[in-house]
Design an enzyme around this catalytic site. Structure first.
Site, PDB file in Angstrom:
ATOM      1  N   TRP A  98       0.825  -1.209   0.000  1.00  0.00           N
ATOM      2  CA  TRP A  98       0.000   0.000   0.000  1.00  0.00           C
ATOM      3  C   TRP A  98       0.857   1.256   0.000  1.00  0.00           C
ATOM      4  O   TRP A  98       0.538   2.227  -0.701  1.00  0.00           O
ATOM      5  CB  TRP A  98      -0.972  -0.010   1.172  1.00  0.00           C
ATOM      6  N   ASP A 151      -1.533   6.279   6.470  1.00  0.00           N
ATOM      7  CA  ASP A 151      -2.635   5.451   5.956  1.00  0.00           C
ATOM      8  C   ASP A 151      -2.935   4.373   7.000  1.00  0.00           C
ATOM      9  O   ASP A 151      -2.276   3.347   7.050  1.00  0.00           O
ATOM     10  CB  ASP A 151      -2.220   4.825   4.618  1.00  0.00           C
ATOM     11  N   LYS A 170     -12.354  -2.007   6.941  1.00  0.00           N
ATOM     12  CA  LYS A 170     -11.668  -2.924   7.861  1.00  0.00           C
ATOM     13  C   LYS A 170     -12.178  -2.725   9.298  1.00  0.00           C
ATOM     14  O   LYS A 170     -12.711  -3.638   9.881  1.00  0.00           O
ATOM     15  CB  LYS A 170     -10.158  -2.725   7.784  1.00  0.00           C
TER      16      LYS A 170
HETATM   17  C1  LIG Z   1      -7.406  -1.824   2.172  1.00  0.00           C
HETATM   18  C2  LIG Z   1      -6.308  -0.809   2.168  1.00  0.00           C
HETATM   19  C3  LIG Z   1      -6.236   0.220   1.207  1.00  0.00           C
HETATM   20  C4  LIG Z   1      -7.206   0.314   0.054  1.00  0.00           C
HETATM   21  O1  LIG Z   1      -8.335   0.943   0.439  1.00  0.00           O
HETATM   22  P1  LIG Z   1      -9.482   1.353  -0.617  1.00  0.00           P
HETATM   23  O2  LIG Z   1     -10.549   1.828   0.296  1.00  0.00           O
HETATM   24  O3  LIG Z   1      -9.829   0.123  -1.396  1.00  0.00           O
HETATM   25  O4  LIG Z   1      -8.953   2.409  -1.495  1.00  0.00           O
HETATM   26  C5  LIG Z   1      -5.220   1.141   1.320  1.00  0.00           C
HETATM   27  N1  LIG Z   1      -4.315   1.078   2.307  1.00  0.00           N
HETATM   28  C6  LIG Z   1      -4.348   0.106   3.241  1.00  0.00           C
HETATM   29  C7  LIG Z   1      -3.314   0.073   4.313  1.00  0.00           C
HETATM   30  C8  LIG Z   1      -5.341  -0.873   3.194  1.00  0.00           C
HETATM   31  O5  LIG Z   1      -5.377  -1.842   4.121  1.00  0.00           O
END
Ligand SMILES: *Cc1c(COP(=O)(O)O)cnc(C)c1O
Length: 359
Positions: free
Chosen positions: A102, A171, A195
């Site tokens: 990511w 993030d 999540k």
């Molecule tokens: C799941 C995830 C994403 C992607 O998220 P979207 O909502 O599909 O854009 C980005 N960063 C991390 C750390 C994730 O776990």
């Protein structure tokens, strides 16, 4: 009704209590004779919901007053573009620490908008560690430093906050609300909901107010954090159903005793899973012990020809979505807030029995 133990990496398990409330609410929300999906986001009931969600989130995370709490669409992925577009001018430096897929994606997106300096990159060891901070090569004048506190795919989590005065953009999609953090350590926190917050379709952004004015003047309105801050996140029609579920999840988390209490449960869940993996020759996890994720626990079988059998039998035993990400292989148990300790205990019993029969 039959529910399984769901170890999906995302969209992930939601608390059963929340699902039951949704089921009851759907036809006639708050006596309106309509579902929450069918009412105006500017109506009194929905405006109250939005205010309560923000208030509860602020309380759960102890968000300081000089931070805005925003809800956007577009997922965490859209924030990977919004960060450079709101914090940097073209040609500015931005530092990225890449500890997984990511973070790599975030850096790739930012390269279109500013000058990305990769301060550290753990791809040399398949993203199984966090490079020591003393080895990072940060620029002198970075607009911000981007990190991914929990990398969902390889299962790697920061156990420290990087030093310095440069605003940290984090993030936190896969570990938000899983343990107490000090929001003031960060300039910006963003997280897709699917999540630990609610259904896909809504994204949480927490941003320090003084950073809102850094936005590029030519940025698209919907890509501008300030527009959300100034409109209570109603820059355009928000994802009302997802917001409604997020509000229920925040209330559920408060009922569990908040982030401190759930963090203890999360530590126990992850602790016993890693212990079982480490004390077995049948299962293993390649991640450095000091940065193992408490949310995503990948593990491989010593004999990968047993993978298909493991997945088939675990699914038959009511343990869903244990297949590892294709880039890592093996298995992955995602054990977010809504995955109970009982689910983890059931998985552990299955793993022990599978090892006994096949080991
Ligand atoms: C799941 C995830 C994403 C992607 O998220 P979207 O909502 O599909 O854009 C980005 N960063 C991390 C750390 C994730 O776990």
């Amino acid at each position: 009704m039959s529910r399984v133990h769901n170890f999906s990496a995302g969209p992930a398990a939601l608390p059963l209590e929340v699902l039951e409330t949704i089921r009851n609410d759907i036809p006639d929300w708050l006596g309106s004779g309509m579902s929450v999906m069918e009412v105006s986001h500017r109506g009194k009931d929905f405006v109250e919901l939005a205010a309560r969600a923000e208030k509860n989130l602020r309380e759960l995370m102890a968000v300081p007053d000089d931070y805005s709490v925003l809800f956007t669409q577009g997922g965490a992925t859209m924030q990977m573009a919004m960060a450079p577009l709101n914090l940097s001018a073209p040609g500015d430096n931005a530092d990225y620490v890449i500890t997984g897929s990511w973070g790599k994606k975030a850096a790739g997106e930012a390269r279109k908008f500013c000058n990305v300096n990769v301060a550290a990159d753990a791809s040399d060891k398949n993203f199984t560690y966090i490079p020591d901070e003393s080895s990072w090569t940060r620029s002198d004048n970075a607009a911000y430093l981007h990190i991914t506190p929990n990398e969902t795919i390889a299962g790697v989590e920061f156990n420290f906050v990087p030093a310095g005065d440069v605003p940290i953009v984090a993030d936190m999609s896969s570990n938000i609300l899983s343990r107490p953090i000090d929001v003031s350590d960060y300039g910006v926190i963003y997280a897709g909901a699917q999540k630990n917050i609610g259904p896909a379709g809504i994204t949480l952004v927490i941003v320090r107010n003084d950073l809102l004015d850094r936005v590029r003047p030519d940025n698209a309105h919907l890509m501008t954090w300030k527009s959300y801050a100034e409109s209570d996140s109603m820059t355009n029609t928000p994802p009302t159903f997802a917001w409604y579920v997020a509000d229920l999840v925040f209330q559920w988390l408060k009922d569990q005793g908040g982030v401190e209490a759930i963090a203890e449960v999360n530590a126990r869940k992850a602790g016993k899973l890693y212990e079982a993996i480490d004390t077995s020759d049948f299962y293993s996890n390649p991640v450095a012990v000091d940065c193992r994720s408490r949310m995503n626990v990948p593990f491989i079988l010593a004999d990968d020809s047993l993978d298909a059998k493991f997945l088939e039998e675990s699914a038959a035993a009511g343990l869903a979505n244990l297949k590892g990400h294709r880039s890592v292989g093996g298995m992955r148990a995602s054990i977010y807030n809504a995955v109970s300790e009982d689910a983890v205990d059931t998985l552990l019993a299955f793993m022990a029995e599978f090892e006994r029969v096949n080991g």
